[in-house]
Design a protein around this motif. Sequence first.
Motif, PDB file in Angstrom:
ATOM      1  N   LYS A   3     189.191  71.381  -9.784  1.00 16.81           N
ATOM      2  CA  LYS A   3     188.968  70.285  -8.686  1.00 16.81           C
ATOM      3  C   LYS A   3     189.525  70.735  -7.200  1.00 16.81           C
ATOM      4  O   LYS A   3     188.595  70.658  -6.171  1.00 16.81           O
ATOM      5  CB  LYS A   3     189.802  68.871  -9.049  1.00 16.81           C
ATOM      6  N   HIS A  28     186.761  73.145  -5.950  1.00 18.91           N
ATOM      7  CA  HIS A  28     185.402  72.557  -5.240  1.00 18.91           C
ATOM      8  C   HIS A  28     185.949  72.027  -3.950  1.00 18.91           C
ATOM      9  O   HIS A  28     185.176  71.801  -2.995  1.00 18.91           O
ATOM     10  CB  HIS A  28     185.136  71.269  -6.420  1.00 18.91           C
ATOM     11  N   MET A  29     187.126  71.341  -4.009  1.00 17.85           N
ATOM     12  CA  MET A  29     187.550  70.679  -2.713  1.00 17.85           C
ATOM     13  C   MET A  29     187.701  71.725  -1.498  1.00 17.85           C
ATOM     14  O   MET A  29     186.921  71.548  -0.366  1.00 17.85           O
ATOM     15  CB  MET A  29     188.971  69.948  -2.891  1.00 17.85           C
ATOM     16  N   ASN A  71     184.033  72.716  -0.651  1.00 18.71           N
ATOM     17  CA  ASN A  71     183.215  71.597   0.194  1.00 18.71           C
ATOM     18  C   ASN A  71     184.209  71.035   1.300  1.00 18.71           C
ATOM     19  O   ASN A  71     183.581  69.877   1.568  1.00 18.71           O
ATOM     20  CB  ASN A  71     182.725  70.636  -0.853  1.00 18.71           C
ATOM     21  N   ARG A  72     185.047  71.623   1.763  1.00 17.28           N
ATOM     22  CA  ARG A  72     185.971  70.948   2.792  1.00 17.28           C
ATOM     23  C   ARG A  72     185.032  70.663   4.142  1.00 17.28           C
ATOM     24  O   ARG A  72     185.371  69.598   4.733  1.00 17.28           O
ATOM     25  CB  ARG A  72     186.967  72.071   3.083  1.00 17.28           C
ATOM     26  N   HIS A  73     184.412  71.259   4.618  1.00 17.13           N
ATOM     27  CA  HIS A  73     183.614  71.365   5.564  1.00 17.13           C
ATOM     28  C   HIS A  73     182.649  69.864   5.681  1.00 17.13           C
ATOM     29  O   HIS A  73     182.372  69.388   6.682  1.00 17.13           O
ATOM     30  CB  HIS A  73     182.672  72.417   6.205  1.00 17.13           C
ATOM     31  N   LYS A  74     182.241  69.473   4.498  1.00 14.62           N
ATOM     32  CA  LYS A  74     181.488  68.282   4.320  1.00 14.62           C
ATOM     33  C   LYS A  74     182.279  67.061   4.502  1.00 14.62           C
ATOM     34  O   LYS A  74     181.546  66.083   5.077  1.00 14.62           O
ATOM     35  CB  LYS A  74     180.744  68.245   3.074  1.00 14.62           C
ATOM     36  N   TYR A  75     183.463  66.984   4.383  1.00 17.30           N
ATOM     37  CA  TYR A  75     184.229  66.010   4.519  1.00 17.30           C
ATOM     38  C   TYR A  75     185.183  65.833   5.470  1.00 17.30           C
ATOM     39  O   TYR A  75     186.090  64.875   5.632  1.00 17.30           O
ATOM     40  CB  TYR A  75     185.037  65.870   2.932  1.00 17.30           C
ATOM     41  N   PHE A  76     185.072  66.756   6.663  1.00 18.71           N
ATOM     42  CA  PHE A  76     185.928  66.731   7.565  1.00 18.71           C
ATOM     43  C   PHE A  76     185.575  65.910   8.687  1.00 18.71           C
ATOM     44  O   PHE A  76     184.134  65.806   8.913  1.00 18.71           O
ATOM     45  CB  PHE A  76     185.971  68.257   8.101  1.00 18.71           C
ATOM     46  N   ARG A  77     186.471  65.062   9.111  1.00 18.91           N
ATOM     47  CA  ARG A  77     186.239  64.300  10.340  1.00 18.91           C
ATOM     48  C   ARG A  77     187.326  64.650  11.584  1.00 18.91           C
ATOM     49  O   ARG A  77     188.473  64.819  11.274  1.00 18.91           O
ATOM     50  CB  ARG A  77     186.561  62.843  10.022  1.00 18.91           C
TER      51      ARG A  77
END
Length: 75
Positions: free
Chosen positions: A17, A20-21, A24-30
């Motif tokens: 996990k 995967h995190m 894919n960190r760039h997908k969930y960055f705000r």
Amino acid sequence: MAGLDHFKMALDPAIVKLGHMQTNRHKYFRWTPRTAWITFVYVAVVPSIVGVIAYKTDGLWDLRAKRRGDVIREF
């Protein structure tokens, strides 16, 4: 007889996990005020502080061709 089945290890779900995190960190960055402030500090404030310190101490110490007992400070 010499199969590699003995060396198989079970994958730890927490490590999978985490992998995967991190992938894919760039997908969930705000951008939030906190992340904007941290980015500003690391992009502008820290390099400017290092630059000021480097500018103030430029040429202050000459470490080449020093012998024991010589003074490091030039002026």
